[in-house]
Design an enzyme around this catalytic site. Sequence first.
Site, mmCIF file in Angstrom:
data_model
loop_
_atom_site.group_PDB
_atom_site.id
_atom_site.type_symbol
_atom_site.label_atom_id
_atom_site.label_comp_id
_atom_site.label_asym_id
_atom_site.label_seq_id
_atom_site.Cartn_x
_atom_site.Cartn_y
_atom_site.Cartn_z
ATOM 1 N N ASP A 69 59.577 41.691 51.145
ATOM 2 C CA ASP A 69 59.427 42.003 52.664
ATOM 3 C C ASP A 69 60.407 42.071 53.352
ATOM 4 O OD1 ASP A 69 58.502 42.409 54.703
ATOM 5 O OD2 ASP A 69 57.180 40.191 56.104
ATOM 6 N N GLU B 64 65.292 41.700 58.492
ATOM 7 C CA GLU B 64 63.854 40.592 58.190
ATOM 8 C C GLU B 64 64.551 40.611 56.956
ATOM 9 O OE1 GLU B 64 59.839 42.209 57.636
ATOM 10 O OE2 GLU B 64 59.370 39.676 57.408
ATOM 11 N N ASP C 145 32.747 58.670 45.877
ATOM 12 C CA ASP C 145 33.396 57.481 45.151
ATOM 13 C C ASP C 145 34.868 57.532 44.013
ATOM 14 O OD1 ASP C 145 33.958 60.623 44.133
ATOM 15 O OD2 ASP C 145 32.466 60.591 42.393
ATOM 16 N N ARG D 84 64.851 45.097 64.655
ATOM 17 C CA ARG D 84 64.298 43.849 64.087
ATOM 18 C C ARG D 84 64.845 43.919 62.217
ATOM 19 N NH1 ARG D 84 59.358 44.497 63.565
ATOM 20 N NH2 ARG D 84 58.816 45.236 61.596
ATOM 21 N N HIS E 100 53.400 47.196 64.474
ATOM 22 C CA HIS E 100 52.944 47.726 62.908
ATOM 23 C C HIS E 100 52.848 48.963 63.448
ATOM 24 C CE1 HIS E 100 51.013 43.254 62.688
ATOM 25 N NE2 HIS E 100 51.586 42.632 62.740
ATOM 26 N N ASP F 45 60.376 49.439 58.068
ATOM 27 C CA ASP F 45 59.576 47.087 57.574
ATOM 28 C C ASP F 45 59.033 47.692 56.664
ATOM 29 O OD1 ASP F 45 58.614 45.031 56.897
ATOM 30 O OD2 ASP F 45 58.465 44.511 58.620
ATOM 31 N N GLU G 70 62.407 36.954 60.411
ATOM 32 C CA GLU G 70 62.527 38.062 60.553
ATOM 33 C C GLU G 70 62.465 38.363 62.568
ATOM 34 O OE1 GLU G 70 58.980 39.881 60.327
ATOM 35 O OE2 GLU G 70 58.066 38.580 58.965
ATOM 36 N N TYR H 84 62.459 43.987 71.653
ATOM 37 C CA TYR H 84 61.397 44.864 71.967
ATOM 38 C C TYR H 84 61.309 45.292 73.129
ATOM 39 C CZ TYR H 84 60.686 43.197 67.179
ATOM 40 O OH TYR H 84 60.811 43.055 65.789
ATOM 41 N N HIS I 35 56.269 38.191 68.973
ATOM 42 C CA HIS I 35 56.179 37.896 67.303
ATOM 43 C C HIS I 35 56.675 36.565 66.323
ATOM 44 C CE1 HIS I 35 59.405 39.610 65.657
ATOM 45 N NE2 HIS I 35 59.661 40.504 65.804
ATOM 46 N N HIS J 14 52.312 37.671 53.696
ATOM 47 C CA HIS J 14 51.714 36.539 54.290
ATOM 48 C C HIS J 14 50.775 35.441 53.778
ATOM 49 C CE1 HIS J 14 51.874 39.352 57.985
ATOM 50 N NE2 HIS J 14 52.972 39.111 57.635
ATOM 51 N N HIS K 197 57.000 34.200 58.007
ATOM 52 C CA HIS K 197 56.171 33.252 57.642
ATOM 53 C C HIS K 197 56.242 33.544 55.557
ATOM 54 C CE1 HIS K 197 55.580 37.955 55.689
ATOM 55 N NE2 HIS K 197 55.985 38.021 57.167
HETATM 56 N N1 GLY Z 1 55.724 43.263 57.097
HETATM 57 C C1 GLY Z 1 54.939 42.372 57.773
HETATM 58 C C2 GLY Z 1 55.449 41.200 58.174
HETATM 59 O O1 GLY Z 1 56.601 41.280 58.762
HETATM 60 O O2 GLY Z 1 55.193 40.202 58.645
HETATM 61 MN MN MN Z 2 57.900 42.442 57.429
HETATM 62 MN MN MN Z 3 57.183 39.984 57.793
#
Ligand code: GLY
Ligand code: MN
Ligand code: MN
Length: 429
Positions: free
Chosen positions: A263, A399, A34, A397, A235, A252, A376, A380, A342, A353, A346
Site C-alpha cells: 500500500d 505513504e 454467471d 499524500r 478515494h 496510491d 500516510e 488536500y 484522514h 486495512h 493502519h
Molecule cells: N489505499 C488505501 C489506504 O491507503 O488506506
Molecule cells: Mn494507500
Molecule cells: Mn493506506
Amino acid sequence: MPHSLLQRRQQLLATLGDAIAVLPTAPLQVRNADAHYPYRADSHFLYLTAFDEPEAVLVLDGRRGKSILFCRDKNPDMEIWDGFRYGPAAAVEAFDFDEAYSITELDTRLPQLLENVPALFWPVGNRSIDGRVAGWLEAVRARARAGIDAPQRFGDLLPLIDEMRLIKDERELAVLHRAGQISAEAHVRAMQATRPGMYEYEVEAELLHHFIRNGARYPAYESIVAGGANACTLHYAANNARLNDGDLLLIDAGCEFRGYAGDITRTFPVNGRFSGPQRDLYDVVLAAELAAIAEVKPGAALDAPANAALRVLVQGMLDYQLLQGTVDGVIESGDYRRFYMHGIGHFIGLDVHDVGARKPGGQWRTFQPGMCTTIEPGLYIRPDDRVPVAYHHIGIRIEDNVQVTASGHYVYTAAVPKQIDDIEALMRG
Ligand code: GLY
Ligand code: MN
Ligand code: MN
C-alpha cells in the site's frame, strides 16, 4: 506446508481449551449474470489454512486438539470446466489437517462434534454461518433427553485470531516485504512512464503490468491514479482523466502477493519538475511523513506517529497561510481537517486495512516487533477564498509500509523515491 501454519492452529487450539471453533471461508461472489469476481478466500481462514478453494470450513476441536477441514469433493466433470480441486483426501495431506470431510457433511457432523462441548466460537454476525450455527445447536439440544449437553457459552472467534495476526511471523514478513518490493518497483515504473497528455488509466496499466508479471495477479485495493485536482478526492478511482503539464499526479496503489497487501502512495509532477507552490506543500507532507515514521518503535504508543505528523502539517499550514493562529490552537479547534481529514495509517497484512484493535480497553496499544503499519500523511487543498490561489487543487499524500523491529523500524517500501531531487532525477533519466 509451512510449519508456521501448524503453529498458528496449535496456538489457537490452546487458547480454545475445551471449546470448538468454526470458521468458514468467503463465498464466491457473482459479478454479473454467471460471471464471478476473481475468488479471494477469507483472510482469517487463509491465515490458519492457506487453503484457497471456496466452500470450505475449518473446525478446531480444542478438546481433541484436532484441526478438521470441510471442503468440496473431487468432481472430475466440474474440474474439466473449473480446474483442480483437492477434495478431502488430498487436502488432509497437503495442508496437514488431522481430518477432512466433504462440505456436504457439515450439517450432519457438526451437531455430533458439538456434543458435550462447553463452548462454541465462530465469527458471530457473519450471515453465512449464524443461521447454520443455530441449526447445529438445535440438533444438539434435541438430544438433551439422551443425556447430551449442548454448548452454553458462545463467543466471537475473530478477535482471538486478530490478536495473532497483529504480530507477523518470519514467513509473513518475507511475503509482506515482497509485496512491498513489487509495489515499489511498480511505482518507479509508473513515474518513469508518466508524460503530459497521457490518461490516468495508461499510468494505471504500467502499475498492473508490473504487478502481474511478478506473480501478483491483483491489486490489494482499487488503484488511485489521480491527476491534479482529482487528488483531492480521497478515494478517486475513475482514473480516466488526461494528465496536464504542470499538475501533480497522486498514485496510491499496491499489489496483493500471496494474499498479503502492499500500500504505497507517491505524488510527483506530471512533467517531471515540481513548481514552487507544489514544492512548498510537498516538503511539508514529506517532513510530516518522516516525523511520523521516526515514532514507530517498540514501546511507543500507537498514536505517537499521528501526533508527530499533525504538528508538522499544521506548522506548514500556518507557514503557507492556509490557516492563521498557533499550532496548538489549530490542533485544538480541529480546523486543520479542512486540509488533512484522514488518519495517519493502519496495520497492514493479509488485509490492506489489517485487523487488530488499536485502542483495546480504551488505551492506545504500543508498537511491538512484528507489527506492520502504513504511514500516510497528506494535504488536500480544495479551492477556497481564504487560501492562496497558488495552492488550489493541489493534493499530496506520501505513504510507506513500515515494520516494527526489535530496535526501531524498517521501511520496506523505500525503494521508490520520495525526495524531490530523487524524483526529478528519476523522471529525467
Ligand atoms: N489505499 C488505501 C489506504 O491507503 O488506506
Ligand atoms: Mn494507500
Ligand atoms: Mn493506506
